[in-house]
Scaffold this motif. Structure first.
Motif, PDB file in Angstrom:
ATOM      1  N   PHE A 278      17.181 131.725  -2.632  1.00  0.00           N
ATOM      2  CA  PHE A 278      16.524 130.974  -3.704  1.00  0.00           C
ATOM      3  C   PHE A 278      17.429 130.787  -4.908  1.00  0.00           C
ATOM      4  CE2 PHE A 278      11.770 130.482  -3.526  1.00  0.00           C
ATOM      5  CZ  PHE A 278      11.631 130.747  -2.167  1.00  0.00           C
ATOM      6  N   ASN A 279      17.329 129.638  -5.513  1.00  0.00           N
ATOM      7  CA  ASN A 279      17.792 129.445  -6.880  1.00  0.00           C
ATOM      8  C   ASN A 279      16.953 130.416  -7.730  1.00  0.00           C
ATOM      9  OD1 ASN A 279      18.090 128.420  -9.533  1.00  0.00           O
ATOM     10  ND2 ASN A 279      18.413 126.351  -8.743  1.00  0.00           N
ATOM     11  N   ASP A 280      17.594 131.257  -8.536  1.00  0.00           N
ATOM     12  CA  ASP A 280      16.809 132.296  -9.237  1.00  0.00           C
ATOM     13  C   ASP A 280      15.764 131.712 -10.189  1.00  0.00           C
ATOM     14  OD1 ASP A 280      18.601 131.496 -11.177  1.00  0.00           O
ATOM     15  OD2 ASP A 280      19.457 133.500 -11.536  1.00  0.00           O
ATOM     16  N   LYS A 281      15.931 130.431 -10.533  1.00  0.00           N
ATOM     17  CA  LYS A 281      14.928 129.732 -11.356  1.00  0.00           C
ATOM     18  C   LYS A 281      13.545 129.777 -10.696  1.00  0.00           C
ATOM     19  CE  LYS A 281      14.522 124.816 -12.749  1.00  0.00           C
ATOM     20  NZ  LYS A 281      14.140 124.882 -14.155  1.00  0.00           N
ATOM     21  N   TYR A 282      13.521 129.856  -9.348  1.00  0.00           N
ATOM     22  CA  TYR A 282      12.241 129.837  -8.629  1.00  0.00           C
ATOM     23  C   TYR A 282      11.825 131.208  -8.097  1.00  0.00           C
ATOM     24  CZ  TYR A 282      12.972 124.925  -9.294  1.00  0.00           C
ATOM     25  OH  TYR A 282      13.196 123.715  -9.875  1.00  0.00           O
ATOM     26  N   VAL A 283      12.426 132.243  -8.724  1.00  0.00           N
ATOM     27  CA  VAL A 283      12.004 133.615  -8.396  1.00  0.00           C
ATOM     28  C   VAL A 283      11.640 134.388  -9.668  1.00  0.00           C
ATOM     29  CG1 VAL A 283      12.750 135.850  -7.478  1.00  0.00           C
ATOM     30  CG2 VAL A 283      13.373 133.753  -6.271  1.00  0.00           C
ATOM     31  N   LEU A 284      12.505 134.285 -10.674  1.00  0.00           N
ATOM     32  CA  LEU A 284      12.388 135.178 -11.832  1.00  0.00           C
ATOM     33  C   LEU A 284      11.382 134.665 -12.859  1.00  0.00           C
ATOM     34  CD1 LEU A 284      16.192 135.894 -12.361  1.00  0.00           C
ATOM     35  CD2 LEU A 284      14.522 137.240 -11.056  1.00  0.00           C
ATOM     36  N   ALA A 285      10.456 135.532 -13.250  1.00  0.00           N
ATOM     37  CA  ALA A 285       9.490 135.126 -14.279  1.00  0.00           C
ATOM     38  C   ALA A 285       8.908 136.336 -14.989  1.00  0.00           C
ATOM     39  CB  ALA A 285       8.351 134.334 -13.653  1.00  0.00           C
ATOM     40  N   ASP A 286       8.788 136.222 -16.292  1.00  0.00           N
ATOM     41  CA  ASP A 286       7.911 137.094 -17.068  1.00  0.00           C
ATOM     42  C   ASP A 286       7.443 136.264 -18.262  1.00  0.00           C
ATOM     43  OD1 ASP A 286       9.910 137.217 -19.023  1.00  0.00           O
ATOM     44  OD2 ASP A 286      10.633 139.161 -18.356  1.00  0.00           O
ATOM     45  N   PRO A 287       6.425 136.718 -18.974  1.00  0.00           N
ATOM     46  CA  PRO A 287       5.844 135.860 -20.019  1.00  0.00           C
ATOM     47  C   PRO A 287       6.851 135.434 -21.090  1.00  0.00           C
ATOM     48  CG  PRO A 287       4.419 137.732 -19.578  1.00  0.00           C
ATOM     49  CD  PRO A 287       5.666 137.956 -18.783  1.00  0.00           C
TER      50      PRO A 287
END
Ligand code: B3K
Ligand code: ZN
Length: 882
Positions: A278-287
């Protein structure tokens, strides 16, 4: 780099291979500039194949260091190596044989990000569509399915993690500071699904128990320190796995499912068997770092890649012309998943907005092609909105035509009949024809004819006879290579909305087939007669966007307003509001161009504000209602002689009128939608934030002051609100001290978070007007701009070219020239990225002449480039062709 040969591949030339590949054993000895790859391939000649046919293997930029047949060196006279192929002659006629190929690669200097490359010191592969041939010589085509064993050897201290497809076989230290790991994938797969990842990464782990009680290990690998930001992706993965069992009856089929997030990637993600990259843009998330849109994208893309395990991997494409077989179908599946997880109506609105923004201009311009194309020069240029999004809509139409149960039966038959095979669109359609007994040959034109059909409709009502007559006509516009078209089978969901707002139930319908509320338009022109209609109805056509068409409906302003008020189907209600707004925007643009003043229809303002106030509607829907058609939507509707400045001016004026008329509503909404508890990324909370931010945008317009946006920026406790406030400041008050302060603050706060900084670049790249080009150039000189990182290039240059109509189309044509020089520069490193950016020029012919002329010159500059890749040559040639 492989430069353009101009060769065109045709669907009709498809032939089976002469040799069957039985198994593949790969050994990688990893090194940044001297990776050794040994490929042992067991083949046998296909029964019935020419006994003297040579074995032709694909290759691209390879250094061959060894070649053996059954352990013996092959004499030089018996093979030929060219830039793109290795041909081996004098092979056994009937017994299996082993070819052992050794190649040497330099992942560190592979800037194309195809094949084996390095990203932040992690070894990573991307093979779809034709990247495997950059690793070793191979029959690199999707109909060659084989079982793979992969052995990876690397320095243990710097490369502790060694991953490939399938299940883990074993691993050990080698005593010399190196270690190895072996992986076995029992499912036969094509080479495009091969993957290898090796490096030093952190991991988040979980498990999933399948419908038959098997426990699957789930692992998401991210850069050290990012582990907490993978929690949402893990949750989305588990929901996807459960959903695919419940809705499609599909169970996962390995002991382990791995996802790796990397920061340099040409696309969103890749569905390699058991090892999604995955492109990390579509894995990493927090508020603090991800917007609600980011969360929704992560959920959708995690699901999409997971769903490919059945639609793509277990059943794959016979050849690349069949790409929509896996992509269109899998997009449909991820759309349905998100609709089930969130609000179906709001999701559908977003899908239709995206389809119209991305696919309609493609279908209406020089790059138009059928969902199932018949020729290509560079297959990477066919991962398009047409193949994906229109492909999904075509699948949706099958479901609409057949109904839920038959669609499900057709899918079940497809899985049962074709598991383990590489198949065609014809095979897919045949399953639905078989379960329904329907002749789908006319429907199949959706795969073969390019162009967005135009349906024109008009109605007349005979009060005395209580009869409503609906006349329909369809026209499919000519597209490159297809000048005349056959009439299509178009499923149109329809409702007749009566004066009191109720929906008519006709006593009979003649002139065409209807199943439930779906009308089958199959002729070039067709007249339907509805009996037993108690009052003059307003026809609501193509509800739920049941067909991806343009609709021309003769309707009065009062009829439009009637639908906007009474439509019970939320999607259709949004469509009615959107139609009203679009008409006003197009007329407003015409007035701006002729220098006339114009007033905004009170009916439009009233309809929008009524939707915004309506507490029975969910906030996310109300936010969608308030979002006017974009500048590009208006340009597309105008179609020719487009003047982006006039569009911008008209849109501003209409938005300001709405803002002023609704100022007190917006102030009330802004307060009422304020968060009441801690942040949650769920759809309902996201909807409240969307509505609050929509209100904020209008308030800022009404007040014509940066104060409120600056305060919103300071108060924000999540990225959705923060970036909305920052973007509002940038767009409305680019030169205000508040804007400069917020931009500085943002940059300092997120300096070491690449994905967040991309938002900072994008916010500035979309500031409207002539000054944008200067800003983009200045931002390119910022040390934080990294031309090698595709996300960063897309955030700045891509956002400018695709999403800043006034800035990019400045009248002097300077931005086109800028793009041309960037394309040539980027093409020398990463052709796929360059070609994708260049598609931003696809609508140049619809611009007014002066701009069009300048755009053409810039395109010619690109076409004259010295060493163009096949990717860019193909796009530029087609874009220039009449
Ligand atoms: N199948 C990949 C896309 C590959 C693109 C190659 N140029 C991701 C996806 O659609 O799921
Ligand atoms: Zn896909």
């Amino acid at each position: 780099m492989r430069t353009d040969t101009g060769e065109i591949i045709h669907l009709e030339d498809y032939r089976e291979t002469d040799f069957v590949l039985e198994r593949v054993d790969l050994t990688f000895e990893l090194d940044p500039t001297d990776t050794k790859v040994e490929a042992r391939l067991i083949f046998h000649r296909r029964p019935g194949a020419d006994p003297s046919a040579p074995l032709v293997l694909d290759g691209d930029a390879l250094t061959l260091t060894g070649l053996l047949l059954d352990q013996e060196p092959i004499a030089e006279a018996d093979y030929t190596e060219t830039e793109t192929a290795l041909t081996i002659r004098t092979l056994p006629e009937s017994v299996p044989f082993e070819i052992c190929i050794t190649t040497s690669l330099s992942p560190q200097t592979n800037t194309q990000l195809m094949g084996l490359y390095r990203t932040n010191n992690v070894y990573c592969t991307q093979c779809e569509a034709e990247g495997f041939r950059r690793i070793t010589y191979f029959p690199d085509r999707p109909d060659v399915l084989a079982v793979y064993t992969v052995n990876i050897i690397a320095d243990k201290a710097t490369v502790p993690l060694l991953l490939s497809n399938g299940n883990f076989l074993g691993g050990a230290n080698m005593g010399d500071g190196r270690h190895f790991a072996a992986w076995f994938d029992p499912h036969p797969k094509p080479s495009y699904l091969f993957a290898l990842v090796a490096g030093d990464l952190g991991v988040v782990e979980d498990t999933f128990t399948t419908m038959t009680g098997r426990e699957v290990a789930l692992k998401i690998y991210v850069e050290h320190g990012n582990e907490p930001r993978a929690a949402y992706a893990m949750d989305a993965l588990k929901r996807s796995m459960r959903w695919d069992e419940e809705v499609f009856g599909r169970e996962y089929d390995l002991d382990i499912f791995k996802i790796v997030a990397v920061s340099d990637f040409n696309m969103g993600a890749m569905e390699n068997k058991g090892l999604n990259v995955f492109n990390d843009k579509y894995v990493l998330a927090d508020p603090e770092t991800a917007t609600d849109q980011d969360y929704a994208n992560i959920e959708a893309i995690i699901a999409h890649e997971y769903f490919h395990n059945w639609t793509g991997n277990r059943i794959t494409c016979r050849d690349w012309f069949q790409l929509c077989l896996k992509e269109g179908l899998t997009v449909y599946r991820d759309h349905e998943f998100s609709a089930d997880q969130r609000s179906r109506a709001v999701k559908r609105i977003a899908e239709v907005r995206f389809l119209k923004a991305e696919q309609f201009p493609e279908d209406g311009g020089p790059l138009a092609h059928p969902v199932r194309p018949t020729r290509y020069r560079e297959i990477n240029n066919f991962y398009t909105a047409t193949v994906y999004e229109k492909g999904s809509e075509v699948t949706r139409m099958i479901a609409t035509l057949l109904g839920r149960d038959l669609f499900k039966a057709g899918m079940d038959l497809y899985f049962e009949r074709h598991d383990g095979q590489a198949v065609t669109i014809e095979d897919f359609i045949a399953c639905f024809a078989a379960v329904s007994g329907r002749d789908l040959s006319q429907f199949a034109l959706w795969y073969h004819q390019a162009g967005t059909p135009l349906v024109s409709a008009s109605g007349s009502y005979d009060a005395g006879r209580q009869r409503f007559t609906l006349s329909l006509e369809q026209m499919v516009p000519p597209t490159p290579g297809q000048s005349s078209k056959e009439p299509m089978h178009i499923p149109l969901r329809l409702a007749l909305v009566l004066e009191d707002g109720s929906i008519a139930t006709p006593s009979s319908v003649s002139g065409g087939e209807m199943t439930g509320d779906v009308l089958h338009l199959t002729e070039r022109s067709q007249t339907l007669v509805f009996e037993g209609i108690a009052s003059r109805p307003v026809v609501s056509l193509n509800r739920d966007f049941s067909a991806p068409i343009n609709l021309h409906l003769e309707r009065t302003a009062a009829e439009r307003a009637h639908l906007a008020r009474y439509e019970t189907d939320p999607f259709a209600r949004w469509q009615a509001l959107n139609d009203m707004a679009l008409l006003a925007l197009v007329e407003g643009t015409a007035s701006v161009r002729t220098g006339e003043t114009f007033a905004v229809e009170p009916a439009l303002i009233e309809a929008l504000l009524a939707a915004a106030r309506d507490e029975t509607l969910e906030p996310a829907f109300r936010a969608q209602a308030l979002a006017l058609p974009s500048e590009s939507d208006i340009a597309r509707e105008i179609g020719r002689q487009v003047d982006p400045d006039a569009i911008f001016a008209a849109r501003q004026q209409i938005m300001t009128a709405i803002a002023k008329a609704g100022a007190s509503d917006f102030a009330a909404l802004y307060d009422r939608m304020a968060p009441s508890g801690p942040f949650s990324p769920d759809a309902a909370s996201a909807g409240r934030r969307a509505l609050r931010n929509a209100a904020l945008s209008y308030l800022v317009l009404a007040e014509d002051s940066p104060v409120r946006a600056a305060a919103a920026y300071d108060a924000a406790d999540n990225m959705t609100d923060r970036i909305h406030a920052l973007t509002t400041l940038c767009h409305r008050f680019p030169d205000a001290p508040d804007t400069a302060r917020a931009l500085d603050d943002f940059k300092t706060q997120f300096a070491d978070m690449a994905l967040v900084l991309d938002k900072w670049f994008a916010a500035q790249a979309t500031i409207p007007g002539e000054g944008a080009l200067g800003r983009v150039k200045a931002l390119m000189a910022d040390p934080l701009f990294n031309p090698l990182n595709p996300n960063r290039v897309r955030a700045l240059i891509g956002t400018f070219a695709f999403s800043n109509p006034t800035g990019f189309n400045r009248a002097d044509g300077e931005a086109y020239r800028f793009l041309a020089s960037q394309i040539l520069d980027i093409d020398s490193r990463n052709p796929q990225l360059a070609a994708r950016l260049l598609t931003s020029m696809r609508s140049w012919r619809s611009l007014e002449e002066k701009r069009a002329e300048k755009a053409k010159l810039a395109l010619k500059e690109i076409a004259a480039g010295a060493k163009l890749s096949a990717d860019v040559s193909d796009i530029v040639d087609r874009t220039l062709k009449a």
